[in-house]
Design a protein around this motif. Structure first.
Motif, PDB file in Angstrom:
ATOM      1  N   PHE A  43       0.247  -6.710  -2.076  1.00  0.00           N
ATOM      2  CA  PHE A  43       1.258  -5.692  -2.345  1.00  0.00           C
ATOM      3  C   PHE A  43       0.711  -4.312  -2.019  1.00  0.00           C
ATOM      4  O   PHE A  43      -0.471  -4.030  -2.225  1.00  0.00           O
ATOM      5  CB  PHE A  43       1.693  -5.745  -3.811  1.00  0.00           C
ATOM      6  N   VAL A  44       1.592  -3.454  -1.489  1.00  0.00           N
ATOM      7  CA  VAL A  44       1.214  -2.093  -1.113  1.00  0.00           C
ATOM      8  C   VAL A  44       2.289  -1.108  -1.566  1.00  0.00           C
ATOM      9  O   VAL A  44       3.440  -1.480  -1.773  1.00  0.00           O
ATOM     10  CB  VAL A  44       1.012  -1.950   0.416  1.00  0.00           C
ATOM     11  N   THR A  45       1.874   0.146  -1.709  1.00  0.00           N
ATOM     12  CA  THR A  45       2.782   1.270  -1.884  1.00  0.00           C
ATOM     13  C   THR A  45       2.365   2.292  -0.833  1.00  0.00           C
ATOM     14  O   THR A  45       1.172   2.505  -0.617  1.00  0.00           O
ATOM     15  CB  THR A  45       2.662   1.886  -3.289  1.00  0.00           C
ATOM     16  N   LEU A  46       3.330   2.907  -0.168  1.00  0.00           N
ATOM     17  CA  LEU A  46       2.986   3.829   0.904  1.00  0.00           C
ATOM     18  C   LEU A  46       3.916   5.032   0.946  1.00  0.00           C
ATOM     19  O   LEU A  46       5.047   4.982   0.454  1.00  0.00           O
ATOM     20  CB  LEU A  46       3.054   3.115   2.250  1.00  0.00           C
ATOM     21  N   THR A  47       3.395   6.100   1.519  1.00  0.00           N
ATOM     22  CA  THR A  47       4.226   7.237   1.892  1.00  0.00           C
ATOM     23  C   THR A  47       4.186   7.318   3.399  1.00  0.00           C
ATOM     24  O   THR A  47       3.207   6.914   4.030  1.00  0.00           O
ATOM     25  CB  THR A  47       3.707   8.572   1.316  1.00  0.00           C
ATOM     26  N   GLY A  48       5.251   7.838   3.952  1.00  0.00           N
ATOM     27  CA  GLY A  48       5.290   7.984   5.399  1.00  0.00           C
ATOM     28  C   GLY A  48       6.598   8.582   5.860  1.00  0.00           C
ATOM     29  O   GLY A  48       7.477   8.909   5.064  1.00  0.00           O
ATOM     30  N   VAL A  96      -1.474   4.580   2.467  1.00  0.00           N
ATOM     31  CA  VAL A  96      -1.147   3.223   2.015  1.00  0.00           C
ATOM     32  C   VAL A  96      -2.096   2.869   0.880  1.00  0.00           C
ATOM     33  O   VAL A  96      -3.320   2.941   1.040  1.00  0.00           O
ATOM     34  CB  VAL A  96      -1.280   2.181   3.151  1.00  0.00           C
ATOM     35  N   HIS A  97      -1.514   2.514  -0.270  1.00  0.00           N
ATOM     36  CA  HIS A  97      -2.318   2.049  -1.404  1.00  0.00           C
ATOM     37  C   HIS A  97      -2.168   0.541  -1.493  1.00  0.00           C
ATOM     38  O   HIS A  97      -1.056   0.021  -1.591  1.00  0.00           O
ATOM     39  CB  HIS A  97      -1.851   2.692  -2.714  1.00  0.00           C
ATOM     40  N   ARG A  98      -3.298  -0.170  -1.444  1.00  0.00           N
ATOM     41  CA  ARG A  98      -3.294  -1.633  -1.550  1.00  0.00           C
ATOM     42  C   ARG A  98      -3.568  -2.010  -2.996  1.00  0.00           C
ATOM     43  O   ARG A  98      -4.577  -1.601  -3.568  1.00  0.00           O
ATOM     44  CB  ARG A  98      -4.344  -2.221  -0.611  1.00  0.00           C
TER      45      ARG A  98
END
Length: 164
Positions: free
Chosen positions: A110-115, A140-142
């Motif tokens: 699972f990841v959380t990301l900004t972009g 990207v935060h894993r």
């Protein structure tokens, strides 16, 4: 009496720190609250908008100068963690610069990301035609395996001190 005031102050500080919320993993400014399937339906409406999205890695594809990671999107909680129990919100592709090892982005992570949204790409999910939003990732935060089971825990203890 002085001892009582000290204990009361310590108890007050401890209770206030227990109420503090967990910080967001990905600090974000103003972002587009659109979901991946909404962007896929009307890409011209969202242009180059900033997003904070999260989900589970389905596939990784190393190309000549970029790496594309296909994500099954989930909504995020207050700490910006994906919430698998809430149901999916569509698929999207993260575009990362250069080569990325599959070991660092394994399927199921699972990841959380900004972009920034960078258009869409037509593709297929099985036999079904699908439009994938493309996100040029800024961060990207894993998440570690099992993160969704980590919840705040309350501990209360009473100690006894001995003074010699």
């Amino acid at each position: 009496m002085n001892w009582f005031r000290r204990c009361a102050a310590i108890a007050l500080l401890a209770s206030l720190s227990a109420c503090a919320t967990r910080p967001a993993v990905v600090a974000g400014g103003p972002v587009t609250p659109a979901l991946p399937y909404e962007v896929a339906a009307e890409p011209e409406r969202y242009g180059n908008a900033e997003v904070i999205w999260g989900g589970m890695i389905l596939a990784i594809d190393n190309r000549e100068s970029t790496t594309e990671v296909t994500i099954l999107g989930y909504p995020l909680d207050a700490a910006q963690r994906p919430v698998p129990a809430a149901g999916t919100r569509g698929r999207f592709i993260i575009v990362l610069p250069g080569y990325v090892e599959r070991h660092d982005y394994p399927d199921g992570l699972f990841v959380t990301l900004t972009g920034r949204l960078a258009g869409t790409r037509a593709g297929r999910v099985g036999e079904h035609a699908y439009v994938f939003p493309l996100v040029e990732a800024a961060h990207v935060h894993r998440w570690p395996p099992g993160f969704q089971f980590d919840r705040p825990q309350w501990h209360f203890g009473v100690g006894v001190g001995v003074r010699l």
